[in-house]
Every structure is written in structure tokens, then in C-alpha cells.
Design an enzyme around this catalytic site. Structure first.
Site, mmCIF file in Angstrom:
data_model
loop_
_atom_site.group_PDB
_atom_site.id
_atom_site.type_symbol
_atom_site.label_atom_id
_atom_site.label_comp_id
_atom_site.label_asym_id
_atom_site.label_seq_id
_atom_site.Cartn_x
_atom_site.Cartn_y
_atom_site.Cartn_z
ATOM 1 C CB ALA A 78 -0.952 0.164 1.238
ATOM 2 C CD GLN A 80 1.945 6.805 4.328
ATOM 3 O OE1 GLN A 80 2.538 6.283 5.216
ATOM 4 N NE2 GLN A 80 2.029 7.707 3.589
ATOM 5 C CB SER A 81 3.624 -0.715 2.412
ATOM 6 O OG SER A 81 4.201 -1.648 2.759
ATOM 7 C CG ASN A 82 4.085 0.165 8.425
ATOM 8 O OD1 ASN A 82 4.056 1.012 8.745
ATOM 9 N ND2 ASN A 82 2.874 -0.390 8.895
#
Ligand SMILES: *Cc1c(COP(=O)(O)O)cnc(C)c1O
Length: 343
Positions: A78, A80-82
Site C-alpha cells: 500500500a 503507506q506500507s510499513n
């Protein structure tokens, strides 16, 4: 570390990225409010570039990548992928290039969502960014990543792709076999229930598989952050079967071991709802603990809902797995200001 888990993971190449066991702490005021004995396993403190659960997974993906002689890492997630952010940091530490593909998975987000938080860090960490227009097409996102990899190969690079869609050997779950053994070594398994967010399901299936391998019989409760409970339970069972095949052991997990709840999921992945907002505010103001709007606040909201209606019994002992994700707090500033701070 337990011998049983040690033996299971021994054949797999591993790149050490964690240099300590993450702490287990009490959450006394939140626990009091909920009427349970509540603790937290701080996997937000796994060390590199704001940490989180993905560091444990990357020990095995990067172990395999280096084993194959890769010099470039590719990953999709995504916006905002971590996972993407931590992969970029770990690649940098190992002297590898990192190419990241960001999928439009969360509707209705503004500019801050696309530029701050994890995206800002991806850029700071030197990753090459691509975007992918759809968020619910795991196979399509993987296929596009493989096209980028093929192009890199053509230019003389040696790419390694971390897959998103299920059906691959669940290497990432091996990191949570290690975590299960770490919890046992810490004496942290004197609880009735462990609660965590369940997304791709690799963390959940790895932890459950590891705990059952160690003979721990308590409940592992997954809170759905991405898809409905029935589909998530099915996915978890498949992960456990693939993990058993990878490790060449019998599956220690049956359908009765898999518990998932999706009552705090609506309206969907990455979208703040009232229980998520309440969980963020309570954790911050009662115990000074920050949780992120996408994963850990939803997981904590699920725990709170379970304690409220008796799915987690009053007076029982519960351990919350804090899987990280904190940079997203800044990307969700608009939601925080309108829904969390005004609650
Ligand atoms: C990725 C992620 C999860 C979910 O882990 P899965 O292994 O994909 O289920 C939970 N919390 C945070 C903060 C994450 O980044």
C-alpha cells in the site's frame, strides 16, 4: 531460544537484523479500564528505521536474497506500507538497491497520505518508487513487480522479489516462529490470550504455528485489518499448511486453533472508524502508547471489543502484539485531527 524452533529454522538462510529481544511491558491503566490483565509485546521496537513486525520477516527474505546473490530488492505494498519502508532500510544497510511499488488501496485520501509518513521515509532511504493504480489485485501487483525485475535483469542487475500474493513459500512467517520462541524464553506466555492484527496473515500464522510447536495451548486471536473473517481464516490455514510443507513437518494447527474477528474492519483497509479512533486515544492517554491508524489501532480496537463483550473474559490475562507502523500516524494527520483528537 527453544531447540524445537531452532532446529526448524536452521536450514533457512537468515540475515540478522534484530539485535535484541523486544520488551514485554504492562499496560496497567488500559488493562484496568478493560477489566483484564493486559501486557504488550513491543515489536514496534525491532530497531531499524522505526521497526515493526516486518523486520522479523525480512531476516528470512533477505537471507534468501543474499543466498541467491541478489543485489536489488523489489517489493510491493500500500502507499503507506510499513513493509516497503523497512525493506528499503534493510536493503540500504546491506548495500542493495531497492525498488518499491505503491498500490492505491485506500480511497479518499489526500496529499499528506501520498507524501508524508512512510512515503517520505521511502524517499529518504533511497528507494526507487513506482505506483500501481489498483489496490485489490495482489496477483496483478506481483506480475507488474516481476516485469520490473525482468527489466533490471536485462540491465545486468540481480533482483529478488518479495511476493505479496499467497501461494509462495511463507518465508516471512519464519520470523514469527522466532518470536514465539522469544516469548517463551522471556516467560511471557503466562497469558490466556494473545491478540494481533491479521493482514497478509504471515505474522499470525507464523506465531500460531510456533506457539503450537512449543506446546502452548492458549488462544491466538487475529483482528482482521484487510479482509473478512471467513476469507482470513481460510488464508491462515493455507499459510500453516504451506509452512508445514516448507519445514517438512506435520501441521500443528487445526481449524479450531484459528480465531479471527472482523467486527471493527468496516469500512475497510486503512480507513479510520470510531473503534479505531477510540483505541488510538485510549492507548495514548491511558498508557502513553502510540498505535497506528492502519494496523495496531484496529487490532487494539478488536481487543477492546472482545473485552467489552466477554470474548476475552474479565480478569483474564491478555498479551497485545504491537506490530509497529507508527510513521503512518503522520500520513493520517487529517483523520487524526478530525476523528481522533476531537473524540
Ligand atoms: C504488515 C503489518 C501488520 C500485518 O502483518 P501481516 O503479517 O501482513 O498479517 C500488522 N501491523 C503492522 C504495523 C504492519 O505493518
Amino acid at each position: 531460544m527453544s531447540d524445537a524452533i531452532d532446529r526448524l529454522i536452521a536450514p533457512f538462510p537468515r540475515t540478522r537484523l534484530l539485535s535484541w529481544a523486544t520488551p514485554v511491558e504492562a499496560l496497567p491503566r488500559l488493562g484496568d479500564r478493560l477489566g483484564i490483565d493486559l501486557r504488550v509485546k513491543r515489536d514496534d521496537l525491532t530497531g531499524i528505521a522505526f521497526g515493526g513486525n516486518k523486520v522479523r520477516k525480512l531476516e528470512f527474505y533477505l537471507g534468501q536474497a543474499r543466498h541467491e546473490g541478489a543485489d536489488t530488492l523489489l517489493i510491493t505494498g500500500a502507499v503507506q506500507s510499513n513493509f516497503v519502508r523497512v525493506a528499503a532500510a534493510c536493503a540500504a544497510r546491506l548495500g542493495m538497491d531497492c525498488h518499491v511499488q505503491l498500490e492505491e488501496r485506500v480511497p479518499g485520501q489526500g496529499d499528506t497520505y501520498r507524501s508524508s509518513g512512510n512515503v517520505l521515509l521511502d524517499d529518504l532511504l533511497g528507494a526507487t518508487r513506482y505506483s500501481y493504480p489498483v489496490g485489490e489485485d495482489e496477483a496483478g501487483a506481483d506480475a507488474r513487480l516481476h516485469e520490473i525485475a525482468a527489466d533490471l535483469t536485462h540491465r545486468g542487475r540481480r533482483p529478488y522479489v518479495i511476493p505479496l500474493s499467497p501461494g509462495h513459500p511463507p518465508l516471512g512467517s519464519l520470523g514469527y516462529l522466532v518470536c514465539a520462541a522469544e516469548l517463551m524464553a522471556q516467560g511471557a506466555l503466562d497469558v490466556d490470550t494473545i491478540v494481533l492484527g491479521s493482514g497478509s496473515g504471515l505474522t499470525h500464522s507464523g506465531l500460531l504455528f510456533g506457539l503450537r510447536t512449543l506446546g502452548w495451548r492458549g488462544r491466538v486471536v487475529g483482528i482482521c485489518v484487510r479482509r473478512a473473517a471467513a476469507a482470513q481464516a481460510e488464508r491462515l490455514l493455507r499459510h500453516c499448511e504451506r509452512l508445514a510443507a516448507l519445514l517438512q513437518v506435520a501441521v500443528p494447527v487445526g481449524p479450531g486453533d484459528i480465531e479471527v474477528h472482523d467486527d471493527v474492519l468496516a469500512p475497510g483497509y486503512g480507513q479510520v472508524n470510531d473503534p479505531v479512533a477510540d483505541a488510538m486515544r485510549l492507548a495514548a492517554r491511558l498508557d502513553g502508547m502510540l498505535v497506528d491508524p492502519v494496523y495496531t489501532a484496529r487490532a487494539l480496537a478488536g481487543l477492546i471489543a472482545c473485552a467489552a463483550d466477554g470474548r476475552i473474559a474479565a480478569g483474564s490475562r491478555a498479551l497485545f502484539l504491537h506490530t509497529g507502523g507508527l510513521p503512518a500516524l503522520f500520513a493520517y494527520e487529517t483523520d487524526l485531527r478530525s476523528r481522533v483528537l476531537n473524540g
